[in-house]
Design a protein around this motif. Structure first.
Motif, mmCIF file in Angstrom:
data_model
loop_
_atom_site.group_PDB
_atom_site.id
_atom_site.type_symbol
_atom_site.label_atom_id
_atom_site.label_comp_id
_atom_site.label_asym_id
_atom_site.label_seq_id
_atom_site.Cartn_x
_atom_site.Cartn_y
_atom_site.Cartn_z
ATOM 1 N N THR D 18 0.819 -1.215 0.000
ATOM 2 C CA THR D 18 0.000 0.000 0.000
ATOM 3 C C THR D 18 0.851 1.262 0.000
ATOM 4 O OG1 THR D 18 -1.579 -1.215 1.362
ATOM 5 C CG2 THR D 18 -1.898 1.176 1.158
ATOM 6 N N ASP D 19 1.844 1.282 0.890
ATOM 7 C CA ASP D 19 2.612 2.514 1.050
ATOM 8 C C ASP D 19 3.687 2.705 -0.005
ATOM 9 O OD1 ASP D 19 0.978 2.732 3.174
ATOM 10 O OD2 ASP D 19 2.522 2.687 4.730
ATOM 11 N N SER D 20 3.984 1.631 -0.748
ATOM 12 C CA SER D 20 4.948 1.792 -1.841
ATOM 13 C C SER D 20 4.305 2.482 -3.037
ATOM 14 C CB SER D 20 5.480 0.430 -2.300
ATOM 15 O OG SER D 20 6.197 -0.205 -1.294
ATOM 16 N N LEU D 21 2.996 2.268 -3.172
ATOM 17 C CA LEU D 21 2.316 2.791 -4.349
ATOM 18 C C LEU D 21 2.608 4.266 -4.610
ATOM 19 C CD1 LEU D 21 0.347 2.501 -6.677
ATOM 20 C CD2 LEU D 21 -1.525 2.865 -5.079
ATOM 21 N N PRO D 22 2.386 5.150 -3.615
ATOM 22 C CA PRO D 22 2.645 6.565 -3.906
ATOM 23 C C PRO D 22 4.086 6.841 -4.304
ATOM 24 C CG PRO D 22 2.054 6.223 -1.583
ATOM 25 C CD PRO D 22 1.841 4.933 -2.277
ATOM 26 N N VAL D 23 5.020 6.055 -3.789
ATOM 27 C CA VAL D 23 6.421 6.275 -4.157
ATOM 28 C C VAL D 23 6.631 5.923 -5.622
ATOM 29 C CG1 VAL D 23 8.800 5.915 -3.439
ATOM 30 C CG2 VAL D 23 6.958 5.527 -1.800
ATOM 31 N N PHE D 24 6.085 4.784 -6.023
ATOM 32 C CA PHE D 24 6.197 4.410 -7.434
ATOM 33 C C PHE D 24 5.472 5.416 -8.316
ATOM 34 C CE2 PHE D 24 7.162 -0.125 -6.194
ATOM 35 C CZ PHE D 24 8.373 -0.193 -6.859
ATOM 36 N N ILE D 25 4.333 5.894 -7.831
ATOM 37 C CA ILE D 25 3.571 6.857 -8.629
ATOM 38 C C ILE D 25 4.384 8.120 -8.858
ATOM 39 C CG2 ILE D 25 1.620 8.469 -8.524
ATOM 40 C CD1 ILE D 25 -0.072 6.234 -7.419
ATOM 41 N N GLU D 26 5.106 8.530 -7.827
ATOM 42 C CA GLU D 26 5.808 9.809 -7.953
ATOM 43 C C GLU D 26 6.849 9.809 -9.070
ATOM 44 O OE1 GLU D 26 7.329 11.273 -4.320
ATOM 45 O OE2 GLU D 26 7.885 13.237 -5.168
ATOM 46 N N HIS D 27 7.622 8.751 -9.171
ATOM 47 C CA HIS D 27 8.700 8.779 -10.166
ATOM 48 C C HIS D 27 8.616 7.698 -11.224
ATOM 49 C CE1 HIS D 27 10.856 10.605 -6.574
ATOM 50 N NE2 HIS D 27 10.769 11.580 -7.438
ATOM 51 N N GLY D 28 7.632 6.819 -11.116
ATOM 52 C CA GLY D 28 7.591 5.704 -12.060
ATOM 53 C C GLY D 28 8.503 4.586 -11.578
ATOM 54 N N TYR D 29 8.402 3.455 -12.236
ATOM 55 C CA TYR D 29 9.146 2.278 -11.776
ATOM 56 C C TYR D 29 10.654 2.472 -11.852
ATOM 57 C CZ TYR D 29 11.027 -2.472 -11.850
ATOM 58 O OH TYR D 29 11.758 -3.598 -11.589
ATOM 59 N N HIS D 30 11.145 2.881 -13.005
ATOM 60 C CA HIS D 30 12.595 2.920 -13.203
ATOM 61 C C HIS D 30 13.309 3.873 -12.254
ATOM 62 C CE1 HIS D 30 12.052 0.848 -17.138
ATOM 63 N NE2 HIS D 30 13.192 0.335 -16.754
ATOM 64 N N LYS D 31 12.737 5.021 -12.069
ATOM 65 C CA LYS D 31 13.441 6.031 -11.276
ATOM 66 C C LYS D 31 13.192 5.899 -9.779
ATOM 67 C CE LYS D 31 14.541 9.395 -14.737
ATOM 68 N NZ LYS D 31 14.786 10.821 -15.033
ATOM 69 N N THR D 32 12.356 4.970 -9.398
ATOM 70 C CA THR D 32 12.150 4.746 -7.969
ATOM 71 C C THR D 32 13.168 3.730 -7.472
ATOM 72 O OG1 THR D 32 9.793 5.175 -8.173
ATOM 73 C CG2 THR D 32 10.507 3.970 -6.232
ATOM 74 N N THR D 33 13.874 4.070 -6.413
ATOM 75 C CA THR D 33 14.877 3.141 -5.884
ATOM 76 C C THR D 33 14.354 2.440 -4.636
ATOM 77 O OG1 THR D 33 15.934 4.712 -4.392
ATOM 78 C CG2 THR D 33 16.690 4.691 -6.672
#
Lengths: 194, 194, 194, 194
Positions: D18-33
DNA sequence: GATGAATGAGTGTTCATTCAT
DNA sequence: TATGAATGAACACTCATTCAT
């Protein structure tokens, strides 16, 4: 398990030592993880640390137990009256007893180079093995199987070194037959009366 | 550095190989990091990957270079006319040439157990060493230094195995003198005419 | 190559753009490395930076060139007198022209979400495409092929959106036939006089 | 945190998803570390790997959860009795439900081109969506809202394709109003009795 | 005694970009 | 103009060890 029984701790520890061996054998020390060991023993990783300080500590006890077992087996065998005292037979015996050990013997040696304490343990091991060989050679001398003029102290050292070398070669792909043939011929020249 | 010179790449690669050796020797393969090597060579980690596929690739070339160097040195020494052809002298010679190798010989052997390709390389190495010994023994036979009736093929194998075993023992703490004494005595019994 | 010729720079740049396309197509933008491009073009990595600010800059020009090429081809085709003006034929035409583009269209769209400038470029592209469709629909209207009462402005937008959607579905595994059948049926209902 | 509670693991995993979703949303898959995700969740990187095999594994579950959530919401909405069954309303509904997904939908599509397994998952998704639309259209048909003579199978495909296309355009900067207007007009022509 | 969730330092590897020649 | 050696920031992932329950 009844945890209040006296000796429970010892038994549990022993079980871990015994059952970890095959896991270490499969991949060697470095590539075996505590996770893997715990999984195989069906206990938690935490429990391992209850009985051993760390991975290295566990490994040491595993190796010590293996060596103890091997030595015992070997002594038993060597003391049997009906032992065919040919060098080839001895070779097969010791080789078989060393088989399990092979999986991490070299890792141990490698570690010993940078770890003084481990080095001392292994040196002691080697010296014990040499003593064993010496006793064995003395027996053979008494029985008149080997030449009476050999220095069993030095020869035992050479005897063991030759074995270690052939064992190493065997691990690297030299066939068991080549190794055994070499062992028999060298022993004959070294030890047997013409 | 003149980077456009022809052969620059080769020289640079060679420099990395040469200068990585002491780093690997200090801690062995596993405990040596690419970071550490780069720092010692005063280059960036990335540069290492410019010349080698990965850590293992670098290590292999380091080992190959070391072995090549050792063999060359040894051959040079063995071919000198004024060589004192005592076994003790040979022992010192080969032992000294193997010294650097010791730091990771056992790691190599350990790895070979789980890595077929490496195993084949090392087996080939061992066989080459045995061939070398055989040629050497043949020479000694011609010169009448060793008994005429020994089988140099098998004996060369035993000769090398004995060396490997003593080398191993020496790494584990057996003193150089004990090893040498054993070597000399064994060689005497094996090889020398009474 | 004669490097002093006027226009050399432009030609060189164009060559890079043209020949980079297949490389980008093969793996998509992210997985294509500058190294790989340089290798395929048989030039050095440094040279790429002589003509383009960075990887993204190169990619943009590659995409722009591809789009220009596609549009030109499409316009040519659409203006041929002998064009069979069935919607299925148009579909095949545009689909084929978009094939190369597919390899990174989605990567472009993804990037546009976080990159305003790129977003604007792509929006402009889309609007141009819509204008093109509108003109085409107007022609068909004149020729009496489509219903006279449709709003070609809005319909062109729907026309293109439908294509993009079917194109997307096709990339995800929906068969070309399913897509084409859908396209034909939707166009019939939308556009054709009963 | 009560770590021994039954179901703790499941809850923890779900929380990460659940809480990863907004992080992935912010930068997309590739740019999220992974680092970034861990930081946002205030846990260690290692913990992420306790629950997911790797970054891709985590992402897949995040996407799956998002899709499940979206579909559920949508189904709920569509089944409400008081639903105003205008196409514009539906458009807003689905568009809003797809908003989060937009951030990496295109990355997913791009990846699917070179990753067969992912491609199959996405194709399945698309087919499910089409089925959903078909059912919805069938309902509207029964209610007499859409023309009785349309083939709901093909039309559902067109319906979804049109939506995907407009959704894509919207992501690229076409205004929501333009998209919606197009959608309404196309639906009217396609579906509604004159 | 036993658990297993959590940690976080550590490591090999990649790759866009720079710049001396 | 062209080169290609060098860089170094980034990043995913591992695993021995700890500790609250």
């Amino acid at each position: 398990m009844a945890r209040v029984l006296p000796g429970y701790r010892e038994q549990a520890k022993e079980r871990i030592i015994t059952d970890s061996l095959p896991v270490f054998i499969e991949h060697g020390y470095h590539k075996t993880t505590m996770e893997e060991i715990a999984r195989h023993l069906d206990i938690s990783k935490g429990t391992l640390y209850l009985y051993f300080k760390n991975k290295e500590g566990l490994f040491r006890e595993v190796v010590a137990a293996l060596r103890a077992r091997n030595r015992e087996e070997l002594l038993d065998l060597l003391q049997r009256e009906d032992l065919p005292l040919t060098f080839g037979y001895i070779f097969d015996l010791v080789m078989r007893a060393s088989e399990d050990y092979a999986a991490f013997a070299f890792e141990l040696y490698a570690a010993a180079i940078h770890n003084k304490e481990l080095g001392e343990i292994l040196e002691e091991d080697v010296r014990e093995d040499i003593m064993l060989s010496r006793e064995f050679l003395d027996q053979l001398k008494e029985k008149g199987i080997v030449k009476p003029d050999i220095d069993t102290c030095i020869t035992a050292r050479g005897f063991n070194a030759l074995f270690i070398g052939l064992f190493t070669m065997a691990q690297l792909g030299i066939s068991r037959d080549e190794a055994k043939q070499t062992w028999e011929e060298m022993c004959r020249v070294w030890l047997v009366k013409d």
